[in-house]
Design a protein around this motif. Structure first.
Motif, PDB file in Angstrom:
ATOM      1  N   LYS A  55       0.844  -1.202   0.000  1.00 17.94           N
ATOM      2  CA  LYS A  55       0.000   0.000   0.000  1.00 17.94           C
ATOM      3  C   LYS A  55       0.877   1.249   0.000  1.00 17.94           C
ATOM      4  O   LYS A  55       1.847   1.345   0.761  1.00 17.94           O
ATOM      5  CB  LYS A  55      -0.898   0.026   1.225  1.00 17.94           C
ATOM      6  N   GLU A  56       0.527   2.199  -0.867  1.00 17.52           N
ATOM      7  CA  GLU A  56       1.205   3.492  -0.899  1.00 17.52           C
ATOM      8  C   GLU A  56       0.214   4.557  -0.467  1.00 17.52           C
ATOM      9  O   GLU A  56      -0.847   4.701  -1.056  1.00 17.52           O
ATOM     10  CB  GLU A  56       1.703   3.802  -2.302  1.00 17.52           C
ATOM     11  N   VAL A  57       0.549   5.271   0.591  1.00 17.77           N
ATOM     12  CA  VAL A  57      -0.264   6.378   1.084  1.00 17.77           C
ATOM     13  C   VAL A  57       0.462   7.656   0.716  1.00 17.77           C
ATOM     14  O   VAL A  57       1.635   7.828   1.032  1.00 17.77           O
ATOM     15  CB  VAL A  57      -0.481   6.293   2.610  1.00 17.77           C
ATOM     16  N   SER A  58      -0.230   8.548   0.008  1.00 16.15           N
ATOM     17  CA  SER A  58       0.410   9.795  -0.399  1.00 16.15           C
ATOM     18  C   SER A  58      -0.476  10.978  -0.029  1.00 16.15           C
ATOM     19  O   SER A  58      -1.698  10.867  -0.001  1.00 16.15           O
ATOM     20  CB  SER A  58       0.696   9.795  -1.908  1.00 16.15           C
ATOM     21  N   GLY A  59       0.171  12.098   0.258  1.00 16.23           N
ATOM     22  CA  GLY A  59      -0.550  13.335   0.542  1.00 16.23           C
ATOM     23  C   GLY A  59      -1.041  13.920  -0.761  1.00 16.23           C
ATOM     24  O   GLY A  59      -0.286  14.570  -1.472  1.00 16.23           O
ATOM     25  N   ALA A  60      -2.303  13.651  -1.105  1.00 14.24           N
ATOM     26  CA  ALA A  60      -2.817  13.977  -2.427  1.00 14.24           C
ATOM     27  C   ALA A  60      -3.408  15.384  -2.540  1.00 14.24           C
ATOM     28  O   ALA A  60      -3.143  16.078  -3.513  1.00 14.24           O
ATOM     29  CB  ALA A  60      -3.873  12.953  -2.841  1.00 14.24           C
ATOM     30  N   LYS A  61      -4.212  15.762  -1.563  1.00 13.50           N
ATOM     31  CA  LYS A  61      -4.901  17.053  -1.652  1.00 13.50           C
ATOM     32  C   LYS A  61      -4.770  17.810  -0.345  1.00 13.50           C
ATOM     33  O   LYS A  61      -4.557  17.215   0.704  1.00 13.50           O
ATOM     34  CB  LYS A  61      -6.393  16.839  -1.935  1.00 13.50           C
ATOM     35  N   LEU A  62      -4.955  19.101  -0.446  1.00 10.79           N
ATOM     36  CA  LEU A  62      -4.950  19.944   0.738  1.00 10.79           C
ATOM     37  C   LEU A  62      -6.381  20.364   1.021  1.00 10.79           C
ATOM     38  O   LEU A  62      -7.013  21.037   0.211  1.00 10.79           O
ATOM     39  CB  LEU A  62      -4.054  21.173   0.522  1.00 10.79           C
ATOM     40  N   GLY A  63      -6.914  19.935   2.150  1.00  8.47           N
ATOM     41  CA  GLY A  63      -8.280  20.266   2.536  1.00  8.47           C
ATOM     42  C   GLY A  63      -8.288  21.251   3.685  1.00  8.47           C
ATOM     43  O   GLY A  63      -7.232  21.672   4.171  1.00  8.47           O
ATOM     44  N   PRO A  64      -9.467  21.617   4.150  1.00 10.83           N
ATOM     45  CA  PRO A  64      -9.567  22.588   5.243  1.00 10.83           C
ATOM     46  C   PRO A  64      -8.956  22.079   6.553  1.00 10.83           C
ATOM     47  O   PRO A  64      -8.488  22.863   7.369  1.00 10.83           O
ATOM     48  CB  PRO A  64     -11.064  22.826   5.404  1.00 10.83           C
ATOM     49  N   ALA A  65      -8.945  20.766   6.744  1.00 11.30           N
ATOM     50  CA  ALA A  65      -8.399  20.202   7.980  1.00 11.30           C
ATOM     51  C   ALA A  65      -6.951  19.755   7.825  1.00 11.30           C
ATOM     52  O   ALA A  65      -6.372  19.198   8.741  1.00 11.30           O
ATOM     53  CB  ALA A  65      -9.261  19.025   8.425  1.00 11.30           C
TER      54      ALA A  65
END
Length: 81
Positions: A55-65
């Motif tokens: 499994k690869e977990v990546s920081g994909a988007k920037l949200g409000p939290a």
């Protein structure tokens, strides 16, 4: 006596080396990931993917939290070059 150009090349080499090491991080549980940054990739070996994949977990988007992670199974050997 080393010149500015030599020092700059050395610093670029160190930066590339540390960036590669940061991209190669691996944990055994997804909960072990702390402070995931935008664009950062972490391999999670928790057995949730089929044989031969991880499994690869990546920081994909920037949200409000904060950073929203994206998850996908990739080949353990990595992409062919």
């Amino acid at each position: 006596m080393p010149g500015i150009r030599d020092m700059l090349l050395f610093m670029i080499g160190v930066l590339i080396g540390t960036t590669t090491a940061a991209n190669a991080s691996q944990v055994s549980r997804e909960t072990d990931i702390v402070n995931l940054r935008l664009g950062e990739r972490v391999l999670v070996d928790d057995g949730s993917c089929p044989a031969g994949q991880i499994k690869e977990v990546s920081g994909a988007k920037l949200g409000p939290a904060g950073v929203i992670p994206s998850r996908k199974c990739i080949s353990r050997t990595g992409p062919k070059r």
